[in-house]
Design a protein around this motif. Structure first.
Motif, PDB file in Angstrom:
ATOM      1  N   GLY A  25       0.822  -1.212   0.000  1.00  0.00           N
ATOM      2  CA  GLY A  25       0.000   0.000   0.000  1.00  0.00           C
ATOM      3  C   GLY A  25       0.851   1.254   0.000  1.00  0.00           C
ATOM      4  O   GLY A  25       0.548   2.227  -0.698  1.00  0.00           O
ATOM      5  N   MET A  26       1.935   1.240   0.765  1.00  0.00           N
ATOM      6  CA  MET A  26       2.837   2.394   0.826  1.00  0.00           C
ATOM      7  C   MET A  26       3.530   2.599  -0.513  1.00  0.00           C
ATOM      8  O   MET A  26       3.653   3.723  -0.990  1.00  0.00           O
ATOM      9  CB  MET A  26       3.873   2.193   1.936  1.00  0.00           C
ATOM     10  N   GLN A  27       3.976   1.521  -1.138  1.00  0.00           N
ATOM     11  CA  GLN A  27       4.632   1.629  -2.438  1.00  0.00           C
ATOM     12  C   GLN A  27       3.672   2.161  -3.487  1.00  0.00           C
ATOM     13  O   GLN A  27       4.046   2.988  -4.320  1.00  0.00           O
ATOM     14  CB  GLN A  27       5.186   0.266  -2.868  1.00  0.00           C
ATOM     15  N   TYR A  28       2.430   1.705  -3.451  1.00  0.00           N
ATOM     16  CA  TYR A  28       1.414   2.188  -4.396  1.00  0.00           C
ATOM     17  C   TYR A  28       1.162   3.678  -4.184  1.00  0.00           C
ATOM     18  O   TYR A  28       1.110   4.448  -5.142  1.00  0.00           O
ATOM     19  CB  TYR A  28       0.115   1.402  -4.215  1.00  0.00           C
ATOM     20  N   SER A  29       1.036   4.074  -2.927  1.00  0.00           N
ATOM     21  CA  SER A  29       0.790   5.479  -2.607  1.00  0.00           C
ATOM     22  C   SER A  29       1.942   6.363  -3.082  1.00  0.00           C
ATOM     23  O   SER A  29       1.723   7.424  -3.682  1.00  0.00           O
ATOM     24  CB  SER A  29       0.597   5.638  -1.103  1.00  0.00           C
ATOM     25  N   MET A  30       3.167   5.929  -2.841  1.00  0.00           N
ATOM     26  CA  MET A  30       4.335   6.702  -3.277  1.00  0.00           C
ATOM     27  C   MET A  30       4.402   6.786  -4.794  1.00  0.00           C
ATOM     28  O   MET A  30       4.735   7.823  -5.353  1.00  0.00           O
ATOM     29  CB  MET A  30       5.621   6.079  -2.722  1.00  0.00           C
ATOM     30  N   SER A  31       4.075   5.704  -5.467  1.00  0.00           N
ATOM     31  CA  SER A  31       4.077   5.691  -6.920  1.00  0.00           C
ATOM     32  C   SER A  31       3.050   6.681  -7.476  1.00  0.00           C
ATOM     33  O   SER A  31       3.330   7.424  -8.417  1.00  0.00           O
ATOM     34  CB  SER A  31       3.782   4.287  -7.426  1.00  0.00           C
ATOM     35  N   MET A  32       1.877   6.716  -6.881  1.00  0.00           N
ATOM     36  CA  MET A  32       0.839   7.642  -7.327  1.00  0.00           C
ATOM     37  C   MET A  32       1.259   9.087  -7.074  1.00  0.00           C
ATOM     38  O   MET A  32       1.020   9.963  -7.905  1.00  0.00           O
ATOM     39  CB  MET A  32      -0.488   7.343  -6.618  1.00  0.00           C
ATOM     40  N   GLN A  33       1.901   9.352  -5.946  1.00  0.00           N
ATOM     41  CA  GLN A  33       2.368  10.700  -5.648  1.00  0.00           C
ATOM     42  C   GLN A  33       3.442  11.132  -6.643  1.00  0.00           C
ATOM     43  O   GLN A  33       3.450  12.275  -7.103  1.00  0.00           O
ATOM     44  CB  GLN A  33       2.911  10.782  -4.230  1.00  0.00           C
ATOM     45  N   SER A  88       1.807  11.969  -9.904  1.00  0.00           N
ATOM     46  CA  SER A  88       1.097  13.242  -9.772  1.00  0.00           C
ATOM     47  C   SER A  88       2.072  14.412  -9.825  1.00  0.00           C
ATOM     48  O   SER A  88       1.813  15.418 -10.498  1.00  0.00           O
ATOM     49  CB  SER A  88       0.313  13.263  -8.463  1.00  0.00           C
TER      50      SER A  88
END
Length: 58
Positions: free
Chosen positions: A17-25, A28
């Protein structure tokens, strides 16, 4: 033993979940940077001498 396996799966899930969140940031931020560069390119060229000096004695 199940507690250890459960904890391991929870940690792995949290990491994903953290890796996905960082990737999306990052995506962006890259998109915003490209948009800002495009907007800067649309600005009119700066004329020489105008706005280069500030009168501090006034």
């Amino acid at each position: 033993m199940n507690d250890v396996a459960l904890a391991s799966m929870q940690i792995s899930s949290a990491r994903l979940g953290m890796q996905y969140s960082m990737s999306m940031q990052k995506m962006s931020m890259t998109d915003m940077e490209q948009q800002a560069m495009g907007e800067l390119e649309m600005l009119p060229p700066v004329t020489s001498g105008v706005g280069n000096f500030i009168d501090t004695y006034a």
